[in-house]
Design an enzyme around this catalytic site. Structure first.
Site, PDB file in Angstrom:
ATOM      1  N   GLU A   1      57.550  36.308  42.632  1.00  0.00           N
ATOM      2  CA  GLU A   1      57.299  36.314  44.074  1.00  0.00           C
ATOM      3  C   GLU A   1      58.547  35.871  44.835  1.00  0.00           C
ATOM      4  OE1 GLU A   1      54.719  37.728  45.002  1.00  0.00           O
ATOM      5  OE2 GLU A   1      53.320  37.539  43.352  1.00  0.00           O
TER       6      GLU A   1
ATOM      7  N   TYR B   1      45.661  29.741  41.639  1.00  0.00           N
ATOM      8  CA  TYR B   1      46.487  30.709  42.361  1.00  0.00           C
ATOM      9  C   TYR B   1      45.578  31.766  42.985  1.00  0.00           C
ATOM     10  CZ  TYR B   1      49.331  35.000  42.707  1.00  0.00           C
ATOM     11  OH  TYR B   1      49.912  36.167  43.126  1.00  0.00           O
ATOM     12  N   PHE B   2      45.680  31.955  44.302  1.00  0.00           N
ATOM     13  CA  PHE B   2      44.908  32.968  45.013  1.00  0.00           C
ATOM     14  C   PHE B   2      45.754  34.237  45.128  1.00  0.00           C
ATOM     15  CE2 PHE B   2      43.639  35.027  49.073  1.00  0.00           C
ATOM     16  CZ  PHE B   2      42.314  35.315  48.764  1.00  0.00           C
TER      17      PHE B   2
END
Length: 166
Positions: free
Chosen positions: A88, A9-10
Site C-alpha cells: 500500500e 485490517y479493513f
C-alpha cells in the site's frame, strides 16, 4: 479482539479477494464483514500516475456523510505488517472504526495520498467484485460495485495471471 501478535485490517478494494491479499500476506484470515459509515469508495491514481499493476484507477475511500463502504476485516499477524505497508505504498495507514452486525471494531486501513480521480480497469474491478461475492457482502452493495464505469482497458495484467484469473 486484537492480541499482541495480530492486528485487524479493513479491506475495501482488491484485498477483498483472499487470494489477492494472501499473495504477500499469508497470515490473513477472515475475521468478519463490516461497514464503514460516512465514507464512499472512489477510484484514482496517486498524483495522477496510472497504476502500472492495474492500468487504471485503484480504490480508496473518502469522507462522505451519509454514505457507506462495505468491506472485510482480516486478522493478520504483525509479521505481515511490513509487507502490507509496502503493498500500500501510495497510501497512508489510518485507524478507523467499522461496524459489524453486533459491535464496533477498530481496524487499520489505508487512504490514498494525493489522489487524482480515474476509473478502474475492468480487470481491477473484477477482482473487487469477486472479493465482494466471495465474502458475501450485501447484494445491493455488490450490484453497486458491478455498476462502476471502467476505463475499458483490454491489455494483459501480469497480476491476473498470478491470481489465475485469466
Amino acid at each position: 479482539m486484537e492480541d499482541s501478535c495480530t492486528f485487524l485490517y479493513f479491506a475495501y478494494g482488491s484485498n477483498l479477494l483472499k487470494e489477492r491479499l494472501q499473495l504477500k500476506n499469508p497470515s490473513a484470515m477472515l475475521h468478519c464483514v463490516a461497514r464503514l459509515k460516512d465514507y464512499k469508495l472512489i477510484f484514482g491514481n496517486y498524483k495522477g500516475l496510472a497504476s502500472e499493476r492495474w492500468h487504471g484507477g485503484v480504490a480508496t475511500i473518502e469522507h462522505s456523510p451519509g454514505d457507506e463502504v462495505w468491506g472485510v476485516v482480516w486478522r493478520m499477524n504483525k509479521s505481515d505488517l511490513k509487507s502490507l505497508d509496502s503493498q500500500e505504498g501510495a497510501y497512508s495507514a489510518v485507524e478507523i472504526s467499522v461496524r459489524t452486525k453486533s459491535r464496533e471494531l477498530c481496524c487499520r486501513t489505508y487512504l490514498m495520498n494525493s489522489c487524482v480521480y480515474a476509473p478502474p480497469s475492468p480487470q481491477y474491478l473484477l477482482v473487487i467484485v469477486m472479493g465482494a461475492e466471495q465474502n458475501r457482502l450485501p447484494k445491493d452493495y455488490q450490484e453497486k460495485l458491478r455498476a462502476i464505469e471502467t476505463n475499458k482497458y483490454e491489455g494483459p495484467l501480469p497480476l491476473m495471471v498470478e491470481l489465475e484469473l485469466e
